[in-house]
Motif scaffolding. Structure first.
Motif, PDB file in Angstrom:
ATOM      1  N   LEU A 183       0.801  -2.110  -0.459  1.00 48.78           N
ATOM      2  CA  LEU A 183      -0.214  -0.006   0.025  1.00 48.78           C
ATOM      3  C   LEU A 183       1.408   0.716   0.177  1.00 48.78           C
ATOM      4  CD1 LEU A 183      -2.682   1.555   0.518  1.00 48.78           C
ATOM      5  CD2 LEU A 183      -2.433   1.162   2.970  1.00 48.78           C
ATOM      6  N   GLU A 184       2.114   1.651   0.763  1.00 53.89           N
ATOM      7  CA  GLU A 184       2.874   2.793   1.414  1.00 53.89           C
ATOM      8  C   GLU A 184       3.530   3.114  -0.645  1.00 53.89           C
ATOM      9  OE1 GLU A 184       4.969   1.461   4.256  1.00 53.89           O
ATOM     10  OE2 GLU A 184       3.794   2.371   5.613  1.00 53.89           O
ATOM     11  N   ASN A 185       3.926   1.539  -1.190  1.00 53.43           N
ATOM     12  CA  ASN A 185       5.028   1.466  -2.453  1.00 53.43           C
ATOM     13  C   ASN A 185       3.602   2.522  -3.611  1.00 53.43           C
ATOM     14  OD1 ASN A 185       7.076   1.249  -0.873  1.00 53.43           O
ATOM     15  ND2 ASN A 185       6.871  -1.581  -1.724  1.00 53.43           N
ATOM     16  N   LYS A 186       2.511   1.533  -3.244  1.00 52.84           N
ATOM     17  CA  LYS A 186       1.597   2.349  -4.468  1.00 52.84           C
ATOM     18  C   LYS A 186       0.800   3.623  -4.328  1.00 52.84           C
ATOM     19  CE  LYS A 186       0.350  -1.313  -7.271  1.00 52.84           C
ATOM     20  NZ  LYS A 186       0.745  -1.327  -8.379  1.00 52.84           N
ATOM     21  N   LEU A 187       1.586   3.793  -2.844  1.00 50.42           N
ATOM     22  CA  LEU A 187       0.524   5.533  -2.505  1.00 50.42           C
ATOM     23  C   LEU A 187       1.897   7.107  -2.672  1.00 50.42           C
ATOM     24  CD1 LEU A 187      -1.922   5.095  -0.301  1.00 50.42           C
ATOM     25  CD2 LEU A 187      -2.094   4.596  -2.318  1.00 50.42           C
ATOM     26  N   LYS A 188       3.141   6.168  -2.444  1.00 46.48           N
ATOM     27  CA  LYS A 188       4.395   7.074  -2.710  1.00 46.48           C
ATOM     28  C   LYS A 188       4.398   8.462  -3.558  1.00 46.48           C
ATOM     29  CE  LYS A 188       7.736   4.657  -3.554  1.00 46.48           C
ATOM     30  NZ  LYS A 188       8.568   4.105  -3.567  1.00 46.48           N
ATOM     31  N   ASP A 189       3.730   7.719  -5.201  1.00 48.97           N
ATOM     32  CA  ASP A 189       4.028   8.771  -5.864  1.00 48.97           C
ATOM     33  C   ASP A 189       2.808   9.339  -6.534  1.00 48.97           C
ATOM     34  OD1 ASP A 189       6.364   8.699  -6.032  1.00 48.97           O
ATOM     35  OD2 ASP A 189       6.322   6.610  -7.076  1.00 48.97           O
ATOM     36  N   ALA A 190       1.639   8.811  -5.324  1.00 45.46           N
ATOM     37  CA  ALA A 190       0.472   8.954  -5.824  1.00 45.46           C
ATOM     38  C   ALA A 190       0.427  10.814  -5.636  1.00 45.46           C
ATOM     39  CB  ALA A 190      -0.896   8.630  -4.994  1.00 45.46           C
ATOM     40  N   ALA A 191      -1.100  11.050  -7.108  1.00 46.98           N
ATOM     41  CA  ALA A 191      -1.436  12.580  -7.140  1.00 46.98           C
ATOM     42  C   ALA A 191      -1.678  13.025  -6.621  1.00 46.98           C
ATOM     43  CB  ALA A 191      -1.715  12.972  -8.599  1.00 46.98           C
ATOM     44  N   GLY A 192      -2.013  14.361  -5.831  1.00 43.77           N
ATOM     45  CA  GLY A 192      -3.056  14.908  -4.861  1.00 43.77           C
ATOM     46  C   GLY A 192      -3.398  14.778  -3.805  1.00 43.77           C
ATOM     47  N   HIS A 193      -3.701  14.993  -3.116  1.00 43.75           N
ATOM     48  CA  HIS A 193      -3.585  15.355  -1.158  1.00 43.75           C
ATOM     49  C   HIS A 193      -4.633  13.493  -1.060  1.00 43.75           C
ATOM     50  CE1 HIS A 193      -4.068  15.591   2.920  1.00 43.75           C
ATOM     51  NE2 HIS A 193      -5.499  15.358   3.066  1.00 43.75           N
ATOM     52  N   HIS A 194      -4.093  13.017  -0.227  1.00 41.07           N
ATOM     53  CA  HIS A 194      -4.724  10.939  -0.147  1.00 41.07           C
ATOM     54  C   HIS A 194      -4.441  11.415   1.083  1.00 41.07           C
ATOM     55  CE1 HIS A 194      -0.304  10.149  -1.446  1.00 41.07           C
ATOM     56  NE2 HIS A 194      -0.282   9.253  -0.255  1.00 41.07           N
ATOM     57  N   ILE A 195      -4.695  10.457   2.595  1.00 40.92           N
ATOM     58  CA  ILE A 195      -4.694   9.760   3.834  1.00 40.92           C
ATOM     59  C   ILE A 195      -4.977   8.578   3.683  1.00 40.92           C
ATOM     60  CG2 ILE A 195      -5.869   9.909   6.084  1.00 40.92           C
ATOM     61  CD1 ILE A 195      -7.472  12.470   4.869  1.00 40.92           C
ATOM     62  N   THR A 196      -4.226   7.869   4.757  1.00 44.29           N
ATOM     63  CA  THR A 196      -4.001   6.758   5.031  1.00 44.29           C
ATOM     64  C   THR A 196      -4.859   5.997   6.189  1.00 44.29           C
ATOM     65  OG1 THR A 196      -2.030   5.644   3.140  1.00 44.29           O
ATOM     66  CG2 THR A 196      -2.912   4.247   4.718  1.00 44.29           C
ATOM     67  N   HIS A 197      -5.442   5.631   6.556  1.00 40.60           N
ATOM     68  CA  HIS A 197      -5.187   5.161   7.782  1.00 40.60           C
ATOM     69  C   HIS A 197      -5.736   3.315   7.931  1.00 40.60           C
ATOM     70  CE1 HIS A 197      -7.664   5.384  11.800  1.00 40.60           C
ATOM     71  NE2 HIS A 197      -8.022   4.148  11.307  1.00 40.60           N
ATOM     72  N   LEU A 198      -5.081   2.592   8.809  1.00 35.32           N
ATOM     73  CA  LEU A 198      -4.481   1.290   8.811  1.00 35.32           C
ATOM     74  C   LEU A 198      -5.749   1.036  10.386  1.00 35.32           C
ATOM     75  CD1 LEU A 198      -0.926   0.971   7.962  1.00 35.32           C
ATOM     76  CD2 LEU A 198      -2.894   0.762   6.821  1.00 35.32           C
ATOM     77  N   ILE A 199      -6.414   0.016   9.912  1.00 36.49           N
ATOM     78  CA  ILE A 199      -7.042  -0.812  10.916  1.00 36.49           C
ATOM     79  C   ILE A 199      -6.164  -1.932  11.882  1.00 36.49           C
ATOM     80  CG2 ILE A 199      -9.273  -2.247  11.703  1.00 36.49           C
ATOM     81  CD1 ILE A 199     -10.877  -0.528   9.589  1.00 36.49           C
ATOM     82  N   GLU A 200      -5.775  -1.518  13.102  1.00 34.07           N
ATOM     83  CA  GLU A 200      -4.528  -2.691  13.212  1.00 34.07           C
ATOM     84  C   GLU A 200      -4.836  -4.203  13.211  1.00 34.07           C
ATOM     85  OE1 GLU A 200      -0.984  -4.110  14.327  1.00 34.07           O
ATOM     86  OE2 GLU A 200      -1.162  -1.923  14.086  1.00 34.07           O
ATOM     87  N   GLY A 201      -4.657  -5.293  13.026  1.00 31.85           N
ATOM     88  CA  GLY A 201      -5.268  -6.036  12.883  1.00 31.85           C
ATOM     89  C   GLY A 201      -6.213  -6.594  12.023  1.00 31.85           C
ATOM     90  N   ALA A 202      -7.209  -6.207  12.151  1.00 34.00           N
ATOM     91  CA  ALA A 202      -8.083  -6.493  10.590  1.00 34.00           C
ATOM     92  C   ALA A 202      -7.756  -6.817   9.377  1.00 34.00           C
ATOM     93  CB  ALA A 202      -8.830  -5.764  10.624  1.00 34.00           C
ATOM     94  N   SER A 203      -8.414  -8.263   9.142  1.00 33.91           N
ATOM     95  CA  SER A 203      -7.858  -9.116   7.341  1.00 33.91           C
ATOM     96  C   SER A 203      -8.817  -8.298   6.931  1.00 33.91           C
ATOM     97  CB  SER A 203      -8.846 -10.364   8.085  1.00 33.91           C
ATOM     98  OG  SER A 203      -9.741 -10.747   7.962  1.00 33.91           O
ATOM     99  N   HIS A 204      -9.042  -8.559   4.888  1.00 32.67           N
ATOM    100  CA  HIS A 204      -9.440  -7.856   4.272  1.00 32.67           C
ATOM    101  C   HIS A 204     -10.903  -8.427   4.640  1.00 32.67           C
ATOM    102  CE1 HIS A 204      -9.602  -6.766   0.229  1.00 32.67           C
ATOM    103  NE2 HIS A 204     -11.244  -7.381   0.158  1.00 32.67           N
TER     104      HIS A 204
END
Length: 227
Positions: A183-204
């Motif tokens: 996820l981090e690698n994909k968003l590294k060069d993403a355009a515009g403003h983006h926020i990431t929110h990780l939910i600890e321990g949750a599966s897909h």
């Protein structure tokens, strides 16, 4: 059909897709007119080929409408009562998301749509974001960025990563399709403003379940205030 509760009502409707498919949709409206944001949320469900349908988005839609936001869920082509046939890669379903957004703009006289997609629905919604001028923000719940998932949904990634519109990516740290690093690698060069929110321990699939609906609603509402 209308379902009443103390804070929202639900009604059914059909929407014509841009290529002639008939889409079965539900509208969740706040009973009191307290939608000061004038935002309408359009929710795109997980992969229909594996049984994804708009019912999986019902809890989030109800939660948003209870908090004053009109929410629209729908079955993509080939799911539920919608006509047409599902595509393996979710490419035809982009038309469905675009059509529902345009219908919402026209019916609710709004120029502020927020597109929310879950799992494969996040990939489909991401491809629709820049196709509808009135989409002002995008929320991904468990985007399938991982290598194996990208075989099916990789063609959607460029559209959302290059979109200048504000984005929120929510993911469980135990997501089996995408690692936190991916996820981090994909968003590294993403355009515009983006926020990431990780939910600890949750599966897909846990995150798709009703136990997380309230948390998803809170995150979406918080994101809306930043737009």
């Amino acid at each position: 059909m209308a379902e009443e509760s103390s804070t929202h009502s639900r009604s059914s409707c059909t929407i014509e897709s841009t290529d002639g498919v008939t889409i079965d949709a539900r509208v969740y409206r706040p009973i009191s007119d307290n939608n000061s944001t004038n935002v309408v949320a359009v929710l795109v469900h997980p992969y229909s080929v594996l049984g994804g349908c708009q019912g999986l988005m019902r809890g989030i839609a109800r939660g948003l409408s209870n908090r004053g936001i009109i929410a629209v869920t729908f079955d993509t082509r080939g799911a539920g009562k919608s006509t047409g046939r599902a595509s393996l890669t979710g490419s035809a379903e982009i038309n469905d998301a675009i059509s529902v957004c345009k219908w919402a703009v026209s019916n609710f006289k709004t120029n502020r749509i927020i597109l929310v997609g879950s799992s494969a629905g996040a990939a489909i919604a991401g491809s629709a974001v820049d196709q509808v001028e009135q989409v002002v923000g995008y929320v991904s719940l468990g985007y399938p960025f991982g290598f194996t998932a990208s075989i099916l949904f990789g063609r959607h990634q460029k559209a959302i990563l290059q979109s200048p519109k504000p984005k929120l990516f929510v993911m469980g740290t135990k997501d089996g399709f995408t690692s936190v690093k991916q996820l981090e690698n994909k968003l590294k060069d993403a355009a515009g403003h983006h926020i990431t929110h990780l939910i600890e321990g949750a599966s897909h699939f846990q995150m798709e379940g009703p136990a997380f609906d309230a948390a998803m609603v809170n995150l979406i509402l918080e994101f809306i205030t930043t737009l």
